[in-house]
Design an enzyme around this catalytic site. Structure first.
Site, PDB file in Angstrom:
ATOM      1  N   CYS A   3      -5.772   9.498  26.240  1.00 16.67           N
ATOM      2  CA  CYS A   3      -4.818   9.181  27.307  1.00 16.67           C
ATOM      3  C   CYS A   3      -3.725   8.254  26.795  1.00 16.67           C
ATOM      4  O   CYS A   3      -3.537   7.135  27.294  1.00 16.67           O
ATOM      5  CB  CYS A   3      -5.547   8.562  28.497  1.00 16.67           C
ATOM      6  SG  CYS A   3      -6.660   9.707  29.308  1.00 16.67           S
ATOM      7  N   GLU A   4      -3.024   8.701  25.772  1.00 13.15           N
ATOM      8  CA  GLU A   4      -1.916   7.955  25.163  1.00 13.15           C
ATOM      9  C   GLU A   4      -0.865   8.968  24.728  1.00 13.15           C
ATOM     10  O   GLU A   4      -1.195   9.934  24.026  1.00 13.15           O
ATOM     11  CB  GLU A   4      -2.378   7.170  23.934  1.00 13.15           C
ATOM     12  CG  GLU A   4      -3.506   6.199  24.162  1.00 13.15           C
ATOM     13  CD  GLU A   4      -3.029   4.885  24.741  1.00 13.15           C
ATOM     14  OE1 GLU A   4      -1.802   4.648  24.736  1.00 13.15           O
ATOM     15  OE2 GLU A   4      -3.885   4.105  25.185  1.00 13.15           O
TER      16      GLU A   4
ATOM     17  N   ARG B  54      -7.385   4.275  -1.723  1.00 12.67           N
ATOM     18  CA  ARG B  54      -6.773   5.501  -1.214  1.00 12.67           C
ATOM     19  C   ARG B  54      -6.579   6.546  -2.317  1.00 12.67           C
ATOM     20  O   ARG B  54      -6.837   7.736  -2.112  1.00 12.67           O
ATOM     21  CB  ARG B  54      -5.425   5.152  -0.598  1.00 12.67           C
ATOM     22  CG  ARG B  54      -4.666   6.320   0.005  1.00 12.67           C
ATOM     23  CD  ARG B  54      -3.191   5.989   0.198  1.00 12.67           C
ATOM     24  NE  ARG B  54      -2.963   4.664   0.703  1.00 12.67           N
ATOM     25  CZ  ARG B  54      -2.821   4.333   1.977  1.00 12.67           C
ATOM     26  NH1 ARG B  54      -2.900   5.279   2.894  1.00 12.67           N
ATOM     27  NH2 ARG B  54      -2.598   3.097   2.341  1.00 12.67           N
TER      28      ARG B  54
ATOM     29  N   GLY C  76      -3.136  -0.234  -4.127  1.00 16.17           N
ATOM     30  CA  GLY C  76      -1.989   0.276  -3.389  1.00 16.17           C
ATOM     31  C   GLY C  76      -1.378   1.541  -3.922  1.00 16.17           C
ATOM     32  O   GLY C  76      -0.348   1.998  -3.423  1.00 16.17           O
TER      33      GLY C  76
ATOM     34  N   SER D  73       0.828  -1.191   0.000  1.00 14.20           N
ATOM     35  CA  SER D  73       0.000   0.000   0.000  1.00 14.20           C
ATOM     36  C   SER D  73       0.871   1.252   0.000  1.00 14.20           C
ATOM     37  O   SER D  73       2.040   1.204   0.375  1.00 14.20           O
ATOM     38  CB  SER D  73      -0.896  -0.012   1.236  1.00 14.20           C
ATOM     39  OG  SER D  73      -1.938   0.910   1.128  1.00 14.20           O
TER      40      SER D  73
ATOM     41  N   TYR E 132       0.901   3.189  12.115  1.00 15.37           N
ATOM     42  CA  TYR E 132       1.922   3.062  11.074  1.00 15.37           C
ATOM     43  C   TYR E 132       2.999   4.131  11.112  1.00 15.37           C
ATOM     44  O   TYR E 132       3.885   4.133  10.250  1.00 15.37           O
ATOM     45  CB  TYR E 132       1.272   3.134   9.678  1.00 15.37           C
ATOM     46  CG  TYR E 132       0.030   2.321   9.493  1.00 15.37           C
ATOM     47  CD1 TYR E 132       0.000   0.960   9.789  1.00 15.37           C
ATOM     48  CD2 TYR E 132      -1.129   2.909   9.015  1.00 15.37           C
ATOM     49  CE1 TYR E 132      -1.152   0.222   9.608  1.00 15.37           C
ATOM     50  CE2 TYR E 132      -2.284   2.174   8.833  1.00 15.37           C
ATOM     51  CZ  TYR E 132      -2.287   0.819   9.133  1.00 15.37           C
ATOM     52  OH  TYR E 132      -3.434   0.095   8.960  1.00 15.37           O
TER      53      TYR E 132
ATOM     54  N   GLU F 237      -7.577  -2.614  -7.883  1.00 16.70           N
ATOM     55  CA  GLU F 237      -8.425  -2.326  -6.728  1.00 16.70           C
ATOM     56  C   GLU F 237      -7.948  -1.073  -5.978  1.00 16.70           C
ATOM     57  O   GLU F 237      -7.539  -1.136  -4.825  1.00 16.70           O
ATOM     58  CB  GLU F 237      -8.436  -3.533  -5.789  1.00 16.70           C
ATOM     59  CG  GLU F 237      -8.988  -4.793  -6.434  1.00 16.70           C
ATOM     60  CD  GLU F 237      -8.650  -6.052  -5.659  1.00 16.70           C
ATOM     61  OE1 GLU F 237      -9.129  -7.125  -6.051  1.00 16.70           O
ATOM     62  OE2 GLU F 237      -7.885  -5.972  -4.666  1.00 16.70           O
ATOM     63  N   PRO F 238      -7.978   0.080  -6.610  1.00 16.55           N
ATOM     64  CA  PRO F 238      -7.555   1.308  -5.927  1.00 16.55           C
ATOM     65  C   PRO F 238      -8.600   1.781  -4.925  1.00 16.55           C
ATOM     66  O   PRO F 238      -9.805   1.626  -5.136  1.00 16.55           O
ATOM     67  CB  PRO F 238      -7.408   2.310  -7.075  1.00 16.55           C
ATOM     68  CG  PRO F 238      -8.397   1.828  -8.098  1.00 16.55           C
ATOM     69  CD  PRO F 238      -8.391   0.329  -7.994  1.00 16.55           C
TER      70      PRO F 238
END
Length: 439
Positions: free
Chosen positions: A391-392, A314, A269, A233, A364, A311-312
């Site tokens: 809270c991270e 994004r 991708g 991707s 990512y 299969e696009p």
């Protein structure tokens, strides 16, 4: 080099921290009286009506990108004497309206769960225009897909061969299927590794494809369409697709000895720009390069050029979306920039969303950009990190960006290129409400 030593090397201090970089934003986005406008609507009006965080999706951009991607692929393969079939990857962002936009733009749709299948059908998408993916389809999902007449089910394991065949027999139909294989090519953002990458949950090893296809062909209720492979991707060039296609075509030729293999599916991708450092190849160049590679490979193997499917997701919906936030607090943090004790200041700009509406930076390490959306400013640029309210400590929306130094509580902030994998990955972590979406 950027002036602030805390900035990553690729992030250059802009001359104008209000500028909207082409390629990151929908093509209808611009400023009027200093404020960002999308699709002819000031974002402040959207924020006032719907609140923030808010996903904003530009229908015109999504439809235009769908037509551009489809046309580029179909034109490139027509020029080499073949055809291209284009499926919109629903996992990027699927709603009833988006499904309608895609099919009205001439695309088919990929789904990968019973829920996505239900959305596509509710949108009125003909079942024969759907492809059904997934590494662990339930028996109920398989049964409904077959019963509805889904155009293709992508077989992901040997067990699925029997499961789909059983469903086809029960419903008295012949179900068309593809076989997902791993070509050994795994593409990352800017490069690909031509190594064995079979150690993953999707598909089967390319070396096992012939035996699997023989099993598929042994069932009267299954019709084999061809091989399917997805190499990764956010891919910026065609090299990975070329190498994968070359490997698949060798097996494709072998399979022709046992019957028809009408198509080859090279997956999706195609990448988009999220920051000024990103430079994806135009879809026209990618399409032409892939088509020429497939044609040359078929000529070398002395086989007909199959129809090729893509299969696009994004690359169609990514830049059609932006997310609006409201700034809540800002704070300057002094950080040791080098071992010699030199320090620099990073400004934390906290907004009313975060990893609940965009999980990609935490998952990512994805980079994004940002701009003040409600006004322009003549203040000098300041290095900021846009943080969420969860809270991270890893709840970061934009890791590094230059914004006008007077960014302040109450400002509207816009993050571009959030049309893909943001709404679809959203959650209610910390019981934050899932953001609304405004097309």
């Amino acid at each position: 080099m950027a002036l602030n030593p805390l900035a990553p090397p690729w992030l250059i201090e802009p001359g104008d921290a209000n500028a909207l970089l082409p390629g990151l934003w929908s093509r209808t986005v611009h400023r009027e009286d200093g404020a960002i406008v999308v699709g002819g609507v000031p974002v402040a009006e959207l924020a006032e009506r719907f609140g923030t965080p808010l996903y904003v999706v530009d229908e015109a951009e999504a439809r235009q990108r769908a037509v551009e991607v489809r046309s580029a692929l179909q034109r490139a393969f027509a020029e080499v004497g073949s055809a291209a079939r284009v499926y919109y990857a629903g996992k990027a962002f699927l709603s009833i309206e988006v499904a309608r936009w895609m099919t009205e733009s001439g695309l088919n749709i990929d789904v990968c769960s019973g829920g996505e299948l239900a959305v596509a059908l509710a949108a009125g998408v003909p079942a024969e225009r759907l492809g059904f993916h997934g590494n662990n389809k339930s028996l109920a999902e398989i049964d409904r897909a077959v019963a509805e007449g889904v155009g293709a089910i992508i077989i992901d394991s040997l067990q699925e061969i029997e499961r789909v065949a059983d469903a086809a027999e029960r419903h008295g139909v012949v179900q068309r299927v593809r076989l997902r294989v791993n070509s050994g090519v795994h593409a990352h953002t800017h490069a690909f590794l031509a190594t064995a990458h079979e150690d993953q949950k999707f598909g089967i090893a390319l070396a096992d494809a012939a035996d699997a296809v023989a099993r598929i062909r042994s069932h009267a209720g299954l019709a084999f369409l061809g091989l399917h492979c997805h190499i990764g991707s956010q891919i910026f060039g065609a090299d990975g697709f070329a190498e994968s296609a070359a490997r698949l075509l060798s097996v494709h030729k072998e399979l022709l000895a046992g019957g028809d293999v009408p198509e080859l599916n090279l997956g999706g991708g195609f990448g988009i720009a999220y920051t000024a450092a990103d430079d994806p190849a135009p879809i026209e160049a990618l399409a032409r390069s892939i088509a020429e590679t497939v044609a040359a490979g078929c000529e070398d193997l002395d086989i007909p050029i199959p129809a090729v499917a893509f299969e696009p997701g994004r690359s169609i919906v990514g830049t059609a979306g932006l997310t609006l936030y409201t700034v809540g607090t800002t704070k300057d943090v002094t950080v040791a920039a080098q071992d010699d004790g030199e320090t620099a200041v990073r400004r934390y700009v906290s907004v009313d969303g975060g990893m609940s509406d965009n999980a990609r930076p935490a998952l990512y390490g994805a980079d994004y950009s940002a701009r003040i959306a409600g006004r322009e400013s003549a203040a000098a640029p300041a290095l900021v990190r846009v943080a969420g309210k969860h809270c991270e400590s890893g709840d970061i929306v934009v890791d590094a960006e230059y914004l006008p130094g007077d960014v302040a509580p109450g400002d509207l902030l816009a993050v571009p290129a959030t049309g893909a994998y943001c709404w679809s990955l959203a959650s209610n972590y910390n019981y934050l409400g899932r953001p609304r979406s405004s097309p």
